[in-house]
Write an enzyme that holds these catalytic residues in place. Sequence first.
Site, PDB file in Angstrom:
ATOM      1  N   GLU A  67     -32.996  -5.104  18.433  1.00 36.31           N
ATOM      2  CA  GLU A  67     -32.573  -4.181  19.438  1.00 36.31           C
ATOM      3  C   GLU A  67     -33.633  -3.371  20.176  1.00 36.31           C
ATOM      4  OE1 GLU A  67     -29.056  -3.754  19.996  1.00 36.31           O
ATOM      5  OE2 GLU A  67     -29.037  -5.663  18.718  1.00 36.31           O
ATOM      6  N   SER A 434      17.913   2.630 -25.814  1.00 37.73           N
ATOM      7  CA  SER A 434      17.711   3.220 -27.092  1.00 37.73           C
ATOM      8  C   SER A 434      16.453   3.699 -27.564  1.00 37.73           C
ATOM      9  CB  SER A 434      18.003   2.080 -28.190  1.00 37.73           C
ATOM     10  OG  SER A 434      19.490   1.765 -28.190  1.00 37.73           O
TER      11      SER A 434
END
Length: 779
Positions: A67, A434
Site C-alpha cells: 500500500e 406435577s
Amino acid sequence: MLLAIYAAWLFHDLPDASELAEYRPPTATRVFAWDGTLIGEFSDERRVFVPYEEIPPVVVQAFLAAEDRNFFRHGGVDVGGLGRAMAKNVLNVLRGRRLEGGSTITQQVAKNVLLSNDATLGRKLREAILASRLEATLDKEHILELYLNEIFLGYRSYGVGVAAYNYFGKSLNQLTPDEAAFLAALPKGPNNYHPRRHPAAAQGRRDWVLGQMEQAGWLTREQAEAARARPLVTRDAPQRSAYRDADFFVEETRRQARNLFGERVNRDGLYIRTTLDPELQSAARDALMRGLETYDRRHGWRGAWGNISPSADWRAEAQRRSPPSERRAWRAAIVEHIDGNAARVRTAREDQTGLLEPADVAWARAGRGLSRGDLIFVEPAANGRFNLRQVPIVNGALVAIEPFSGRVVAMVGGYSYSLSNFNRATQARRQPGSAFKPFVYATALEGEFTPASIVVDGPISLPGARPGERWTPQNYNRDFYGPQPLRRGLEMSRNLMTVRLAQQIGMRQISADAVRFGVVDDMDPVLAMALGAGETTPFRLTAAYAQFANGGRRITPHLIELVQDRQGRVEWRADQRPCRVCRRPYDGSASPRLPQLGQQVIDPITAYQITSMLEGVVQRGTATAARSLGRPIAGKTGTTNDYRSAWFVGYSPDLVVGVFVGFDDNRSLGNGETGSTAAVPIFVDFMEDALRDRPVREFRRPSNAVMINVRGIEEAFRPGTERRAQAPVAEAGPAPSGPQPYDQVWRDGQVTGADNAGAAAAPRPPAREEPPEDLSGLY
C-alpha cells in the site's frame, strides 16, 4: 475569486484531525466461558483492536509493501506515488477501468475515519489536507495502528487481528510471510481476491505482494520463493469461535448484555465472562438431542423429505436441504435400490454408497416406508453401513444451575439452533404439571403440617367455573388409596391428596408462595393451580428448585459473571456482595467472611424435608429410572393434561437440572409419554457425564433438625413439631417376642418400620399392590 470561494466551501467543515488522538474503532464484544474458552462475539463490525506493539513486523512490512512503501518517509501525501497513479489513470480511462487514487496509508486513514468514499476531486483535496494535519498530530506508529485495525479485509473481517483468525484460524503472531502477504493483498478489493471464488487472482495478488517485500529488502530471495511455493489455504468461511455447542446460551447472553449496556455491546469491545462450563454444555446438548431423537424414533418413521429420479440431477436437489448443523456427521443421500430388508443409498456430497442397517429398514417399513429415489439423511456406522436419520419435530430444553451460586453452567433451548433459535428454556411458558407440587408441599410444611401428617386420598368434587359445572380431579389410574402420609402423596404424585392439602392450606397462601419462590410472577388462587395449571419457563422452574438444594435461599440465576471494558475496568459483576477488605494486600490474617448469596425464603429444615421426599420420588416413586446414577438424587416428574408436556427437575447436592419435552404447538406427546418416560432419561444421560468426576456427597441436613424414624424412613422435623409424628397403624394379631428369623424381620430386604423385631415378624394383611400406571406424575 472563484477558486477562493470553492476552497472556502470545501474546507469550512473539515473535521479536526486531533480527534483521532483518542479515537478507537468499534470493536467486537467477546464472550468467554468460565474457563476462558471463546464462545461468541457481538458486533456490527467484527474487529479486535491490536496495539501496534503487538503487530508482528512481517504483517506491517506486507501492508507497507502493498500500500505505501514510503510511509515512514513522506509527510502524509506521496507526490511521486500520486503522479504515477495519475499517469496510470489515463490508460484506465481509455480501457474503462476503475481509477486509482494514489492514496497513502495516512490518506486512507483520513478517508476511512473522517470522510466519505465519494470519488470526487473535492474529497481527494480534503483527504490530502487532513493527511497533512494527521501527520502533524499523530506519530507514524499511531497512524499505522489505526489503519491496520480499521481496514476492511473481507470475510466479515475489520482489521488484521480478526482477519488472521477468519482466514487462517491463527493469531497475528502465528502468520507466515505468505499469509501476511495475502492479507495485505485484500484492501484493494476483498471480493476480487476472494480465496474461494477467485483463487487464481487471490494467489497472484499474494505473490505480487511477496515480490514487493523482496524488492524492499524485507524478504530474501529464498524466503520469497519459498512463500510463493506454498499453496493458499484458507478456511471455507469465517467463524466466530471454535466452540459451537452454546448457541442458545450465547444468544441469551447477548439479550441480557443488551439490557445492561444497550448498543455499547456491539461497538465497545467489552469482555464478558460467563458461567458456562463447556464440558457440561456439550454434554447437555448431546443428551437433549439424543433424548428427542429417541422419542421421535418411538413414534415412527415419517417418510423421506423428498423424492427424485436417480437419473436426474438429484445431487443438487439433495444438497438444498441441510441437516442440523449440530449433527455434523449426517449426510444427505438418495435411496438407489430396495430389495426386501436391504436398501442401498448414495450420499450426495461425498458420493459414498452403502447399505442401511437392517433395523433401520425395518423401522422405516413400519412407518411410511422407503422407496427408490427417496431423499433422506443418513449417518455412517462403524461397520461400513449407514444409519437412517430423521429430524425430530418434538422439541425441549435443558437447564443446569449451581444451587448455591446461581451460576447457569449449561443451557440448551431446543433440538437445534440452526433450525430454530427460539429458546424454549427461557421463552417457552408451559404448564409444569406435577413438577409444581413440591412448592405446594413446601407451603404445607412451613405451616402446621409435618412429614408424618396424614391426608386422605379419596374422591372429591367441587363447583366448576360456570353454574352447574363440577370439577372432579382424578389420580392417574382413577383409583383412591385412603389416608396416606404426606411423603407418599408427593412420592407417588397423588392429585387428590394435593388438592385436599391445598384446600386446607388455602390457595392464596400457595399462590403468594409461588411468587415468593420465583416460580411465577403471578398466580390465580384457584385449586387447579396446585396441580400445575399455571405457566412458567424451564429456566425459572429449575432456579426455584435450587432453593430445596441450597437450604431455602432464593438465588438469582445468571449467565454473565463479569463484564470489563477494553481497558480491563470492571463495569458489572454478578456477585454484588460488599467486601471492603478484599482488595487489601494479604497480611496473613483470615480470609474475608462474605454473607451468603440469596434471600432466605424457606426454612432450611423445610427445604431438607422436601429434598428428602424428592429423594423418595427417585427411590420409590415416579422417577425410579434415576436410581441408575447410584448417587443421592432428588427430583420430581411432571406431566400435563393429554400428555402435552413432560418434565423432570432433579438435583444432586451441587447441581440442579431441569428437563422439558414438548411440541412447540402444544399438541399431545402421545399416550404414555410422561415425565418419567420422556424427560427422566435425558436427565440421567446428562448427569452420567456431569457427575462422573465429582465425589459422592449426601444432601446436607440442617444441624437443628430433629430426625425421627417414621414408618421405616428417617424424617426431619422442626424442633417441637416431632411430637405430632403419628405412630404406625397397629397390625392385627399378637406380636411375637424374642429373637426372630432375619428373613421374617427384613422381609424382601425392606425396612418394615415396626417398633421392634417381634412386631416386624407379626402376621400382616397382604399389602395392596399399586398399579405401575400411578408412576406417571400426570395431573
